[in-house]
Design an enzyme around this catalytic site. Sequence first.
Site, mmCIF file in Angstrom:
data_model
loop_
_atom_site.group_PDB
_atom_site.id
_atom_site.type_symbol
_atom_site.label_atom_id
_atom_site.label_comp_id
_atom_site.label_asym_id
_atom_site.label_seq_id
_atom_site.Cartn_x
_atom_site.Cartn_y
_atom_site.Cartn_z
ATOM 1 N N LYS A 107 -7.233 3.139 -2.693
ATOM 2 C CA LYS A 107 -7.415 3.249 -1.246
ATOM 3 C C LYS A 107 -7.611 4.589 -0.803
ATOM 4 O O LYS A 107 -6.971 5.328 -1.094
ATOM 5 C CB LYS A 107 -6.249 2.472 -0.565
ATOM 6 C CG LYS A 107 -6.370 2.622 1.090
ATOM 7 C CD LYS A 107 -4.950 1.806 1.367
ATOM 8 C CE LYS A 107 -4.863 2.032 3.139
ATOM 9 N NZ LYS A 107 -3.631 1.331 3.540
ATOM 10 N N ASP A 141 0.954 -1.123 -0.078
ATOM 11 C CA ASP A 141 0.079 0.109 -0.152
ATOM 12 C C ASP A 141 1.021 1.164 -0.124
ATOM 13 O O ASP A 141 1.552 1.434 0.974
ATOM 14 C CB ASP A 141 -0.628 -0.041 1.285
ATOM 15 C CG ASP A 141 -1.928 -1.208 1.363
ATOM 16 O OD1 ASP A 141 -1.761 -2.131 0.493
ATOM 17 O OD2 ASP A 141 -2.845 -0.965 1.890
ATOM 18 N N LYS A 193 -10.318 0.202 -1.681
ATOM 19 C CA LYS A 193 -10.218 -0.215 -0.181
ATOM 20 C C LYS A 193 -10.458 1.212 0.645
ATOM 21 O O LYS A 193 -9.871 2.035 0.603
ATOM 22 C CB LYS A 193 -8.777 -0.593 -0.012
ATOM 23 C CG LYS A 193 -8.385 -0.891 1.484
ATOM 24 C CD LYS A 193 -7.089 -1.408 1.663
ATOM 25 C CE LYS A 193 -6.289 -1.210 3.327
ATOM 26 N NZ LYS A 193 -5.239 -2.024 3.213
#
Length: 258
Positions: A165, A102, A199
Amino acid sequence: MSDLKAAALRALKLMDLTTLNDNDTDEAVIALCKNAKTAVGNTAAVCIYPRFVPIAKKTLREQGTPDVRIATVTNFPHGNDDIAIAVAETKAAVAYGADEVDVVFPYRALIAGNETVGFELVKQCKEACGDILLKVIIETGELKEEALIKKTSQICIEAGANFIKTSTGKVPVNATPEYARMMLEVIRDMGVAKTVGFKPAGGVRTAEDAQAYLAMADDILGGDWADNMHYRFGASSLLTNLLNTLEVTAETADPSAY
């Protein structure tokens, strides 16, 4: 099973169970990995700082849950615009054995008008990842405006992101339903639902929250889209609430509130 319980079970299996505290220890990460294994199924992944990837891998293997993926973070949490550092951190994360990375998008550079550095950073980090899943954190709560959130999501996808995300969980405003809708609409409108996931992270704390987020994904992208290769929740305290909703107790309580 009630609708809420069904949503709670679905959400549990989509969780990236997270600890990203400055004072994290091996013991905290071992406890997190133990919590990823529940009586009703395992979380999709754990999300931890890179230095803890080896201990997480060992713990997950020893407890018989090697299918729980290990996600880690790079260029975190500030989203600086130094591509070389972000790429070096990403290569190191891969070398540690992470299954997923990430990375934080250089959102301040984008706010200042520089779209190129973000595209290049994501592109080069994806090259460093190879087949490893790359999720890109765009920090919606700092971008704030719909035009910027959609533009950033688009840049990430064009540069090769596997997931977009919302947030690091380290700024005042993290995931919100409004921001989630904007990002899901970009995935739909670009026609990339097969290859790009979403996400929400930070602020998803209850089964009711998770149910609302999943209903939105079902509405925008179809009821069978949000599987664990297309949808994750970045959270920690959510797990206890989901287990309570499912009337199951966790092995150990998680004091964090990500």
